[in-house]
Design a protein around this motif. Structure first.
Motif, short mmCIF file in Angstrom:
data_model
loop_
_atom_site.label_atom_id
_atom_site.label_comp_id
_atom_site.label_asym_id
_atom_site.label_seq_id
_atom_site.Cartn_x
_atom_site.Cartn_y
_atom_site.Cartn_z
N SER A 48 9.51 11.80 -11.10
CA SER A 48 8.54 10.91 -11.60
C SER A 48 9.04 9.51 -10.90
CB SER A 48 8.78 10.57 -13.26
OG SER A 48 10.16 10.26 -13.55
N SER A 49 10.20 9.27 -10.41
CA SER A 49 10.55 8.12 -9.45
C SER A 49 9.98 8.37 -8.07
CB SER A 49 11.94 7.89 -9.80
OG SER A 49 12.72 8.76 -9.04
N SER A 50 9.55 9.36 -7.54
CA SER A 50 9.24 9.48 -6.22
C SER A 50 7.92 9.03 -5.95
CB SER A 50 9.10 11.14 -6.18
OG SER A 50 8.51 11.19 -4.74
N SER A 51 7.84 8.55 -4.63
CA SER A 51 6.45 7.92 -4.10
C SER A 51 5.25 8.71 -4.07
CB SER A 51 6.61 7.18 -2.87
OG SER A 51 7.02 7.97 -1.90
N TYR A 52 5.79 10.17 -4.17
CA TYR A 52 4.69 11.14 -4.25
C TYR A 52 3.80 11.16 -5.42
CZ TYR A 52 2.16 15.56 -3.18
OH TYR A 52 1.17 16.29 -2.90
N THR A 53 4.52 10.86 -6.43
CA THR A 53 3.67 10.81 -7.79
C THR A 53 2.86 9.54 -8.15
OG1 THR A 53 5.63 9.91 -8.93
CG2 THR A 53 5.31 12.15 -8.73
N ALA A 54 2.96 8.58 -7.19
CA ALA A 54 2.02 7.30 -7.41
C ALA A 54 1.49 6.85 -5.95
CB ALA A 54 3.23 6.20 -7.99
N SER A 55 0.33 6.49 -5.88
CA SER A 55 -0.43 6.10 -4.89
C SER A 55 0.22 4.62 -4.55
CB SER A 55 -1.85 5.91 -5.30
OG SER A 55 -2.56 5.27 -4.15
N VAL A 56 0.32 4.37 -3.19
CA VAL A 56 0.96 3.14 -2.52
C VAL A 56 -0.48 2.56 -1.62
CG1 VAL A 56 3.36 3.61 -2.63
CG2 VAL A 56 1.99 4.12 -0.57
N ALA A 57 -1.30 3.16 -1.66
CA ALA A 57 -2.57 2.99 -0.68
C ALA A 57 -2.86 1.39 -0.96
CB ALA A 57 -3.67 3.84 -0.99
N ASP A 58 -2.96 0.87 -2.10
CA ASP A 58 -3.36 -0.49 -2.63
C ASP A 58 -2.64 -1.38 -2.16
OD1 ASP A 58 -1.30 0.38 -4.18
OD2 ASP A 58 -2.05 -0.99 -6.10
N TRP A 59 -1.40 -1.29 -1.28
CA TRP A 59 -0.82 -2.48 -0.96
C TRP A 59 -0.53 -2.21 0.59
CZ3 TRP A 59 4.26 -1.25 0.81
CH2 TRP A 59 5.06 -0.02 0.23
N ARG A 60 -1.13 -1.22 1.12
CA ARG A 60 -0.83 -0.91 2.59
C ARG A 60 -1.78 -2.05 3.47
NH1 ARG A 60 -1.78 4.30 2.78
NH2 ARG A 60 -4.10 3.85 2.95
N LEU A 61 -1.31 -2.60 4.38
CA LEU A 61 -1.86 -3.53 5.36
C LEU A 61 -2.41 -2.67 6.67
CD1 LEU A 61 0.45 -6.47 5.16
CD2 LEU A 61 -1.77 -5.93 3.84
N VAL A 62 -1.78 -2.10 6.92
CA VAL A 62 -2.25 -0.96 8.25
C VAL A 62 -2.01 0.51 7.86
CG1 VAL A 62 -1.75 -2.98 9.97
CG2 VAL A 62 0.25 -1.39 9.21
N LYS A 63 -2.52 1.13 8.60
CA LYS A 63 -2.76 2.60 8.33
C LYS A 63 -2.76 3.58 9.65
CE LYS A 63 -7.84 3.28 8.13
NZ LYS A 63 -8.86 3.27 7.35
N PRO A 64 -2.20 4.70 9.63
CA PRO A 64 -2.20 5.54 11.07
C PRO A 64 -3.63 6.27 11.03
CG PRO A 64 -0.96 6.53 9.09
CD PRO A 64 -1.43 5.20 8.65
N VAL A 65 -4.32 6.15 12.00
CA VAL A 65 -5.26 7.05 12.15
C VAL A 65 -5.19 8.20 13.11
CG1 VAL A 65 -7.97 6.99 13.18
CG2 VAL A 65 -7.11 5.05 11.68
N PHE A 66 -5.62 9.36 12.78
CA PHE A 66 -5.18 10.30 13.59
C PHE A 66 -6.33 11.07 14.35
CE2 PHE A 66 -5.26 15.28 13.43
CZ PHE A 66 -4.13 15.49 14.41
N ASN A 67 -6.15 11.07 15.77
CA ASN A 67 -7.29 11.85 16.61
C ASN A 67 -6.67 12.96 17.08
OD1 ASN A 67 -8.95 12.37 18.72
ND2 ASN A 67 -8.99 10.16 19.56
#
Length: 130
Positions: A37-56
């Motif tokens: 339950s303390s793993s980041s896998y169980t909670a979304s962090v998308a709301d505080w990310r500023l940049v993201k990887p885009v996959f081509n």
């Protein structure tokens, strides 16, 4: 372990990624792992990310470097083929981009609000070596 916010843990607390014994973590699909339950896998962090990887996928050679080095297990790979990025758990650190060996890279960082289709359409051209 009681559910706590990120700022409620004691300094030096150890947060385990998985509950119970793990025999073959590399061979176990992400969705089949017993995340704690303390793993980041169980909670979304998308709301505080500023940049993201885009996959081509057109430039990917399926070397799996991004999957190996991602500290958050956010690279989705099936049968040794890169298929995307789990944006619910990606923190935007950019390690996947740094370790990508292709030219141009198959992963690039963009602002969180960027439209993936538009960024892929304007992807850098391959540098021809002289």
């Amino acid at each position: 372990m009681a559910n706590r916010g990120w700022d409620e843990f004691e300094i030096g607390a150890m947060l385990r990624s998985f509950d119970g014994k793990i025999d073959d973590i590399a061979g176990t699909a992400q969705i089949d792992r017993a995340y704690s339950s303390s793993s980041s896998y169980t909670a979304s962090v998308a709301d505080w990310r500023l940049v993201k990887p885009v996959f081509n996928k057109d430039y990917c050679i399926d070397c799996q470097f991004c999957w190996i080095y991602c500290p958050d297990v956010s690279i989705i790979s099936r049968d040794k083929k890169m298929i995307g990025v789990d944006m619910d758990h990606c923190k935007g650190c950019g390690i996947c981009v740094e370790v990508c060996p292709t030219n141009p890279k198959s992963l690039l960082m963009f602002p969180e609000q960027a439209e993936e289709e538009a960024e892929i359409a304007s992807w850098p051209a391959k540098d021809e070596e002289k």
